[in-house]
Enzyme design. Structure first.
Site, PDB file in Angstrom:
ATOM      1  N   ASP A 105      47.948  32.308  37.252  1.00 16.72           N
ATOM      2  CA  ASP A 105      47.047  31.589  36.346  1.00 16.72           C
ATOM      3  C   ASP A 105      47.854  30.962  35.207  1.00 16.72           C
ATOM      4  O   ASP A 105      48.953  31.419  34.884  1.00 16.72           O
ATOM      5  CB  ASP A 105      46.012  32.550  35.736  1.00 16.72           C
ATOM      6  CG  ASP A 105      45.098  33.133  36.795  1.00 16.72           C
ATOM      7  OD1 ASP A 105      44.970  32.521  37.872  1.00 16.72           O
ATOM      8  OD2 ASP A 105      44.533  34.211  36.543  1.00 16.72           O
TER       9      ASP A 105
HETATM   10  N1  URA Z   1      45.629  37.986  39.278  1.00 12.17           N
HETATM   11  C1  URA Z   1      45.085  37.251  38.295  1.00 12.17           C
HETATM   12  O1  URA Z   1      43.978  37.501  37.861  1.00 12.17           O
HETATM   13  N2  URA Z   1      45.801  36.232  37.790  1.00 12.17           N
HETATM   14  C2  URA Z   1      47.050  35.924  38.208  1.00 12.17           C
HETATM   15  O2  URA Z   1      47.659  34.987  37.693  1.00 12.17           O
HETATM   16  C3  URA Z   1      47.596  36.696  39.238  1.00 12.17           C
HETATM   17  C4  URA Z   1      46.867  37.722  39.755  1.00 12.17           C
END
Ligand code: URA
Length: 239
Positions: A105
């Protein structure tokens, strides 16, 4: 390895195949110091020396980079609004058609593999391979043994009637906030955040520490990257 000249040079970001063809016609390509006008000619990258406009081109087929991704950049090759992880690369690395293997993310930090090896990326991301990904997470509320058990059995992700595979939750400190390590075998959208939502908690900081056998080099400052060692590449391929 044996490849066509235009494939080699375009793979290395020197230009499109069409441009390479034109360059060859103009006499800009030399193989072992002899002008070669036919860019479809096959040469052996282990033996033959390639020059483009009199510059020696050292052929490297695959590039593997480990980045400590900062928050605020997206794991994509292009984006209309945000800076991408590819924007953070040095010019000499940007010429390869590199892409991030999977997504973190925008606000997640940590280990991101960036490569142009599509086969390796495919193998690491394949849902059937169940490659472990370990994260360090800080969450708003206490983490309880009940949560550890729930994660180990798999939790139902909200808005999607999907039960995750068993995940490992290790509490580092429980309080307000809490910290922990989480290891998951899948890569569902916002998976770690949604798993915590499923147990009424909220992730406030997330950092990936490992992907399969590849561990984040903690010497890399946020936003920095380095090439993988031969050993790391070998380990990943054996996975
Ligand atoms: N899980 C999440 O919620 N975000 C990420 O970036 C990776 C795994």
């Amino acid at each position: 390895m044996k490849f066509r000249i235009d494939k080699i040079l375009s793979n290395m970001g020197i230009g499109s195949r069409k441009q390479i063809k034109q360059d060859a016609r103009k006499g800009h390509i030399k193989i072992n110091d002899e002008i070669v006008k036919d860019s479809s000619k096959i040469i052996d990258t282990d033996i033959d020396q390639i020059k483009h406009k009199d510059k020696i081109i050292k052929y490297v087929q695959y590039i593997y980079l480990m980045m400590n991704k900062p928050s605020g950049v997206v794991s994509a090759t292009e984006d209309n609004f945000d800076k991408t992880v590819i924007d953070l690369l040095n010019e000499e690395d940007k010429i390869y058609n590199l892409f991030p293997v999977g997504r973190l993310d925008k606000d997640t930090e940590g280990l991101l593999l960036i490569t142009n090896d599509g086969q390796l990326a495919h193998d690491l991301l394949s849902p059937r391979k169940h490659v472990d990904k370990t994260y360090y997470a800080e969450v708003e509320e206490e983490i309880t043994e009940k949560d550890v058990k729930a994660f180990s059995e798999g939790v139902i992700l909200t808005n999607e009637n999907y039960k995750t595979l068993p995940a490992k939750l290790q509490i580092i400190e429980s309080g307000y906030p809490s910290s922990c390590y989480v290891t998951i075998k899948e890569g569902k959208f916002h998976q770690v955040k949604r798993m915590f939502n499923a147990v009424n908690n909220e992730v406030i900081y997330l950092k990936r520490l490992s992907m399969g056998p590849l561990k984040l080099d903690e010497r890399l400052k946020v936003g920095e990257y380095r090439h993988l060692t031969d050993n790391e590449i070998e380990m990943l391929k054996q996975k």
